[in-house]
Scaffold this active site. Structure first.
Site, PDB file in Angstrom:
ATOM      1  N   HIS A  67     -31.764   2.298 -25.656  1.00  0.00           N
ATOM      2  CA  HIS A  67     -32.370   3.037 -24.542  1.00  0.00           C
ATOM      3  C   HIS A  67     -32.223   2.275 -23.230  1.00  0.00           C
ATOM      4  CE1 HIS A  67     -34.087   5.281 -27.834  1.00  0.00           C
ATOM      5  NE2 HIS A  67     -34.552   6.170 -26.978  1.00  0.00           N
ATOM      6  N   SER A  84     -31.026  11.429 -20.268  1.00  0.00           N
ATOM      7  CA  SER A  84     -31.926  10.403 -19.742  1.00  0.00           C
ATOM      8  C   SER A  84     -32.115  10.574 -18.235  1.00  0.00           C
ATOM      9  CB  SER A  84     -31.369   9.019 -20.082  1.00  0.00           C
ATOM     10  OG  SER A  84     -32.265   8.035 -19.640  1.00  0.00           O
ATOM     11  N   ARG A  85     -31.031  10.871 -17.543  1.00  0.00           N
ATOM     12  CA  ARG A  85     -31.142  11.080 -16.091  1.00  0.00           C
ATOM     13  C   ARG A  85     -32.129  12.202 -15.774  1.00  0.00           C
ATOM     14  NH1 ARG A  85     -29.043  10.027 -11.808  1.00  0.00           N
ATOM     15  NH2 ARG A  85     -27.529   8.699 -12.827  1.00  0.00           N
ATOM     16  N   GLY A  86     -31.986  13.328 -16.499  1.00  0.00           N
ATOM     17  CA  GLY A  86     -32.873  14.472 -16.266  1.00  0.00           C
ATOM     18  C   GLY A  86     -34.331  14.103 -16.543  1.00  0.00           C
ATOM     19  N   GLN A  88     -35.781  11.078 -16.580  1.00  0.00           N
ATOM     20  CA  GLN A  88     -36.325  10.097 -15.626  1.00  0.00           C
ATOM     21  C   GLN A  88     -36.578  10.744 -14.262  1.00  0.00           C
ATOM     22  OE1 GLN A  88     -35.186   6.035 -15.719  1.00  0.00           O
ATOM     23  NE2 GLN A  88     -33.822   6.289 -17.470  1.00  0.00           N
ATOM     24  N   VAL A 120     -39.989   1.770 -24.204  1.00  0.00           N
ATOM     25  CA  VAL A 120     -39.581   3.172 -24.398  1.00  0.00           C
ATOM     26  C   VAL A 120     -40.818   4.065 -24.408  1.00  0.00           C
ATOM     27  CG1 VAL A 120     -38.491   4.820 -25.984  1.00  0.00           C
ATOM     28  CG2 VAL A 120     -37.447   2.584 -25.629  1.00  0.00           C
ATOM     29  N   ILE A 121     -40.727   5.128 -23.605  1.00  0.00           N
ATOM     30  CA  ILE A 121     -41.803   6.122 -23.581  1.00  0.00           C
ATOM     31  C   ILE A 121     -41.149   7.469 -23.275  1.00  0.00           C
ATOM     32  CG2 ILE A 121     -42.284   5.864 -21.091  1.00  0.00           C
ATOM     33  CD1 ILE A 121     -45.314   6.099 -21.848  1.00  0.00           C
TER      34      ILE A 121
END
Ligand SMILES: NC(=O)N[C@H]1NC(=O)NC1=O
Length: 165
Positions: A67, A84-86, A88, A120-121
């Protein structure tokens, strides 16, 4: 996509579609493909969770290490996965103030030093304030308990990514 269509996928197609439901861990999709047919999406999700739960500690830690840091350099350099971009961005991590960004960076580094894997969350179930708060709180956790909690967050991220598919 419905579950009958999922059950007809070749393993190449299955890994193409489900390879990132656990961040940068296509091996998991490649492994659970052999458990088809799935009766429902929750059945597929349960197979993924079971696979993760049955890994040794080193394997679970390995998943966490795949991650990216939250609000880390990858977010600003454009090298994140689209998922991940979306996530965050949705949690507001792409628009932190410089002070918030440097606090995140410091806490992320402290966390990695302590546990040997990144924090990680499930970003989509949080916002920027709750993410920083959880990060500060979890820094004080017992290592075994923290691994368990982080793995549960991986499953929440997976749940939402499966729902998107
Ligand atoms: N470090 C970390 O939690 N990263 C993940 N969380 C999330 O919701 N998407 C990610 O990539």
């Amino acid at each position: 996509m419905d579950i009958r269509a999922v059950n007809t996928l070749s393993y190449e197609e299955f890994v193409d579609i489900f390879g990132n439901v656990v961040e940068r861990c296509p091996l998991i999709a490649a492994a659970v493909w052999s458990r088809r047919p799935f009766s429902t999406f929750p059945d597929l999700e349960a197979s993924i969770a079971e696979f993760i739960d049955n890994l040794p500690v080193s394997g679970q830690e390995g998943i966490l290490r795949c991650h990216p840091d939250l609000a880390g350099r990858d977010l600003f350099s454009g090298s994140l996965t689209p998922e991940s971009r979306g996530e965050q961005t949705q949690a507001g991590l792409a628009s932190l103030t410089p002070a918030e960004e440097s606090r995140m960076r410091r806490l992320n580094a402290e966390y990695k030093d302590r546990f040997g894997f990144p924090f990680v969350i499930c970003a989509r179930m949080n916002d920027r304030e709750s993410i920083v708060q959880r990060l500060s709180e979890r820094l004080g956790s017992d290592p075994a308990e923290e691994l368990r909690r982080a793995v549960e967050e991986v499953k929440k991220i997976c749940h939402l990514r499966l729902r998107d598919i």
